[in-house]
Design a protein around this motif. Structure first.
Motif, short mmCIF file in Angstrom:
data_model
loop_
_atom_site.label_atom_id
_atom_site.label_comp_id
_atom_site.label_asym_id
_atom_site.label_seq_id
_atom_site.Cartn_x
_atom_site.Cartn_y
_atom_site.Cartn_z
N ILE A 38 0.83 -1.20 0.00
CA ILE A 38 0.00 0.00 0.00
C ILE A 38 0.87 1.26 0.00
CG2 ILE A 38 -1.72 1.33 1.29
CD1 ILE A 38 -2.72 -1.31 2.47
N ASN A 39 1.81 1.28 0.92
CA ASN A 39 2.62 2.47 1.10
C ASN A 39 3.67 2.67 0.01
OD1 ASN A 39 2.97 4.62 3.15
ND2 ASN A 39 5.08 3.88 2.98
N CYS A 40 4.17 1.58 -0.53
CA CYS A 40 5.27 1.69 -1.49
C CYS A 40 4.82 1.92 -2.92
CB CYS A 40 6.14 0.43 -1.43
SG CYS A 40 6.99 0.25 0.16
N CYS A 41 3.58 1.64 -3.22
CA CYS A 41 3.11 1.80 -4.61
C CYS A 41 3.04 3.28 -4.97
CB CYS A 41 1.74 1.16 -4.79
SG CYS A 41 1.01 1.56 -6.39
N PRO A 42 3.66 3.68 -6.06
CA PRO A 42 3.66 5.09 -6.45
C PRO A 42 2.35 5.53 -7.10
CG PRO A 42 4.86 3.81 -8.06
CD PRO A 42 4.51 2.86 -6.95
N ALA A 43 1.42 4.60 -7.28
CA ALA A 43 0.17 4.97 -7.94
C ALA A 43 -1.05 4.72 -7.05
CB ALA A 43 0.03 4.19 -9.25
N GLY A 44 -0.82 4.41 -5.78
CA GLY A 44 -1.95 4.19 -4.86
C GLY A 44 -2.90 3.11 -5.34
N GLY A 64 6.81 -2.29 -10.80
CA GLY A 64 7.29 -3.55 -10.22
C GLY A 64 7.57 -3.48 -8.73
N THR A 65 7.36 -2.32 -8.10
CA THR A 65 7.67 -2.18 -6.68
C THR A 65 6.90 -3.19 -5.82
OG1 THR A 65 8.08 0.15 -7.01
CG2 THR A 65 7.77 -0.56 -4.74
N ARG A 67 5.63 -5.99 -6.55
CA ARG A 67 6.13 -7.34 -6.84
C ARG A 67 7.33 -7.67 -5.94
NH1 ARG A 67 9.54 -9.93 -10.07
NH2 ARG A 67 10.85 -8.13 -10.35
N ILE A 68 8.20 -6.68 -5.80
CA ILE A 68 9.43 -6.89 -5.04
C ILE A 68 9.19 -6.76 -3.54
CG2 ILE A 68 11.75 -5.96 -4.63
CD1 ILE A 68 11.68 -4.90 -7.49
N VAL A 69 8.28 -5.86 -3.15
CA VAL A 69 8.15 -5.51 -1.75
C VAL A 69 7.25 -6.48 -0.97
CG1 VAL A 69 6.16 -3.93 -1.56
CG2 VAL A 69 8.33 -3.36 -0.44
N ASN B 167 12.97 -5.23 -14.18
CA ASN B 167 12.20 -6.36 -13.62
C ASN B 167 12.59 -7.64 -14.36
OD1 ASN B 167 10.27 -5.40 -11.51
ND2 ASN B 167 9.74 -3.96 -13.14
N PRO B 183 14.10 -5.80 -2.16
CA PRO B 183 13.92 -4.36 -1.93
C PRO B 183 15.22 -3.58 -1.69
CG PRO B 183 12.30 -5.60 -0.68
CD PRO B 183 13.25 -6.60 -1.26
N ILE B 247 13.82 0.96 -2.08
CA ILE B 247 12.55 0.34 -1.68
C ILE B 247 12.63 -0.19 -0.25
CG2 ILE B 247 10.86 -1.46 -2.22
CD1 ILE B 247 11.63 -1.26 -5.11
N LEU B 250 11.93 2.59 2.12
CA LEU B 250 10.52 3.00 2.05
C LEU B 250 9.67 2.01 2.84
CD1 LEU B 250 9.09 5.26 0.44
CD2 LEU B 250 8.60 3.57 -1.31
N PRO B 258 5.86 7.20 -2.19
CA PRO B 258 6.82 7.86 -3.08
C PRO B 258 6.37 9.26 -3.52
CG PRO B 258 6.54 5.57 -3.72
CD PRO B 258 5.54 5.84 -2.64
N TYR B 259 5.06 9.42 -3.77
CA TYR B 259 4.62 10.76 -4.24
C TYR B 259 4.61 11.78 -3.11
CZ TYR B 259 0.31 8.23 -3.14
OH TYR B 259 -0.64 7.44 -2.54
N TYR B 285 2.92 12.16 -14.93
CA TYR B 285 3.42 11.62 -13.66
C TYR B 285 3.86 10.20 -13.91
CZ TYR B 285 3.33 9.46 -9.04
OH TYR B 285 3.66 8.74 -7.91
#
Ligand SMILES: Cc1cc2nc3c(=O)[nH]c(=O)nc-3n(C[C@H](O)[C@H](O)[C@H](O)COP(=O)(O)OP(=O)(O)OC[C@H]3O[C@@H](n4cnc5c(N)ncnc54)[C@H](O)[C@@H]3O)c2cc1C
Ligand code: SF4
Ligand code: SF4
Lengths: 91, 440
Positions: A38-44, A64-65, A67-69, B167, B183, B247, B250, B258-259, B285
């Motif tokens: 939730i927190n790491c996704c740059p697009a909410g 891909g964040t 996926r990795i997190v 990726n 990460p 990551i 974060l 991030p935003y 964006y």
């Protein structure tokens, strides 16, 4: 600016029938500490409604964040089909 | 049945460079790209260094790029800003030499990649856009082609170049990487294109015309102690403003998205004033990962009939914000190796090891080795991103603010301030760590 407004700036070609992101097992999300997707996704894209995870895949920027997190590899993550998804004009 | 000599997966700078080399040597190559057009999925800061392109194509490529209008501004000045909550320390370098012999241009990737792909097409390569590679076709444990998202979309070939970017979906499928990236091995960067008039950009950066510009890298308070670098680059009539953080940080921090971090950067008085009334407008964006794992995170780069180039091979030197140059150079070296392989008719793992040896002799692996421990040093030592930028600012403020304190007393105060907030031993260790990381 809210994240929705930021995403509104972008062009997407959405493949409505084929979400490219899926939660594999919701039970795992229930127990997941902090739910970092939730927190790491740059697009909410991820939103927890108290019982399940809503995945607003239409706004995904395909970074891909998540996926990795995700500590449990609990997201079935694919790039959208060829020609679908985010479509940058500037990049 | 469709057959090519080589299939390249991904039309970023790495894949396109491999295809350029191969096609200009008469080899039949197809580049498969999932985006609507090459560049439509791609993001970078975007400082494009010119020397790899000159080596790949020719010295005249720079003029050609200028004429075709595919680049933004010639970078004649590079800056580093250290932010505290209310201050900034600025360091920079401008050089007249860069005016007459450009070192780097700022670019927008949707435009640049598309142009580069057309250039590659002219050498005889086929660019197949709107098409995703889903998997490989195997025979006796060797890759003999790829399956694409198109109906009857199998393409058979003698060799495959994986240029899929950060990726490692297909790199994993090919068995070249045992485990996925973690990460700690990537930063998530978000970026906005902020429209601004050409004149205002010229004014801000003190340049005479729309062909010259500057870059600013920004570390300090905006990243809330996380390992992160912000950037502000001048385009012709817009600013690229971005923020990238590891990551892992974060995830641990778990407070900022991030935003929100990008917003922090924007709200800093120094940035906010620079952007002026344009601060809250944006044209686009975007988000993308940057490989940060360096040398230790690299997959196996070659095997029977297959090579890995660019970000897919984690070939980024993030400290120097270099990635596209590694991508172009590794693509070129992979292309060269395959040209030899066609001459000899040998696509074995043993023969393709040549590619790795070429990389090892180039700046790519040398640099990656040199900085192999730096990311983990930085990641474990947040003072580099939090305490030092703010200490430096406070020290400068104390030193430059005239309030009647005698200078010697002031120096003593500053010294005390450093000692209190970081400690003498801590500072010495930090200096040693930094030195070790940079010296390699
Ligand atoms: C915010 C940011 C700032 C940066 N700043 C700089 C900078 O200032 N200077 C610099 O030199 N570098 C910079 N970099 C790094 C640089 O962008 C990369 O190193 C470079 O783009 C790597 O090129 P590549 O060709 O390996 O991968 P990419 O550019 O990522 O290209 C991969 C391509 O493969 C395609 N693809 C992936 N999978 C498939 C599939 N299955 N089927 C078909 N197509 C596929 C993708 O759509 C994409 O077009 C930055 C990166 C970021 C994210
Ligand atoms: S990180 Fe993974 S397991 Fe945790 S909430 Fe998100 S998707 Fe579920
Ligand atoms: S890929 Fe990136 S943008 Fe898409 S859902 Fe995952 S984290 Fe969010």
């Amino acid at each position: 600016m809210r994240i929705e407004d930021k995403l509104f700036l972008n062009r997407y070609r959405t493949d409505e029938e084929n979400p490219h992101l899926k939660i594999i097992n919701m039970e795992i999300c229930k127990k997941c500490k902090n739910r970092p997707c939730i927190n790491c996704c740059p697009a909410g894209v991820y939103e927890w409604d108290g019982e399940s995870m809503e995945v607003k895949f239409e706004g995904c920027l395909e970074c891909g964040t998540c996926r990795i997190v995700c500590p449990y590899q609990n997201i079935e993550w694919k790039y959208p089909k060829g020609n679908y998804g985010i479509l940058y004009k500037f990049g | 049945m469709i057959r090519f000599d080589v299939v390249v997966i991904g039309a970023g700078p790495a894949g396109l460079s491999a295809a350029y080399k191969l096609a200009s040597s008469g080899i039949k190559v197809a580049v498969v790209e999932k985006g609507e057009y090459p560049g439509s999925k791609n993001v970078m800061g975007g400082v494009l260094y010119l020397s790899p392109l000159k080596k790949l194509i020719s010295e005249t490529i720079v003029d050609e790029m200028l004429q075709a209008n595919v680049v933004e501004r010639n970078v004649i000045e590079q800056n580093m800003w250290f932010l505290s909550d209310d201050g900034v320390i600025k360091a920079g370098h401008r050089n007249e030499k860069w005016k007459t012999s450009p070192n780097a241009f700022t670019v927008l990737r949707a435009k640049f990649d598309n142009w580069f792909a057309k250039k590659v097409e002219k050498t005889g390569a086929l660019i197949i856009s709107k098409t995703k590679v889903e998997d490989f076709i195997w025979e006796n444990d060797e890759i003999i082609g790829v399956k694409t998202s198109r109906p009857k979309g199998e393409i058979y070939c003698k060799a495959v170049v994986i240029a899929e970017g950060v990726n490692p979906i297909l790199t994993l499928k090919a068995g070249l990487r045992k485990r996925d990236i973690t990460p700690k091995m990537a930063a998530i960067a978000v970026k906005e294109i902020i429209p601004m008039s050409t004149e205002r950009i010229n004014d801000i950066f003190g340049v005479g015309n729309e062909n010259e510009g500057a870059t600013i890298e920004i570390i300090g308070s905006w990243s809330k102690g996380m390992m992160g670098i912000g950037f502000l680059y001048s385009n012709k009539d817009s600013i690229s403003l971005g923020a990238g953080v590891l990551i892992e940080d974060l995830k641990q921090n778990n407070k900022f998205t991030p935003y929100e971090l990008l917003q922090n950067l924007k709200e800093h008085p120094a940035i906010s004033e620079l952007l002026g009334e344009n601060k809250n407008s944006a044209n686009e964006y975007m988000a993308h990962l940057i490989p940060e794992g360096g040398y230790y995170s690299m997959p196996r780069l070659y095997d029977n009939r297959i090579l890995v180039v660019g970000d897919a091979g984690m070939m980024v030197n993030s400290i120097h914000r270099e990635g596209s140059n590694h991508a172009i150079t590794s693509g070129m070296l992979a292309g060269e190796t395959l040209v030899d392989a066609f001459e000899k008719g040998d696509f074995s793992r043993k023969f393709l090891k040549k590619y790795y040896l070429k990389l090892r002799d180039s700046f790519i692996i040398k640099d990656l080795k040199k900085y192999k421990d730096l990311t983990s040093i930085m990641e474990k030592n947040h003072q580099f991103f939090e305490i030092y930028p703010s200490l430096l600012n406070d020290a400068a403020y104390r030193f430059l603010n005239v309030d009647g304190t005698p200078k010697w007393e002031m120096q003593k105060e500053i010294f005390e301030m450093f000692r209190k907030r970081r400690g003498l031993i801590g500072m010495t260790i930090d200096a040693l760590k930094m030195w070790k990381g940079v010296r390699g």
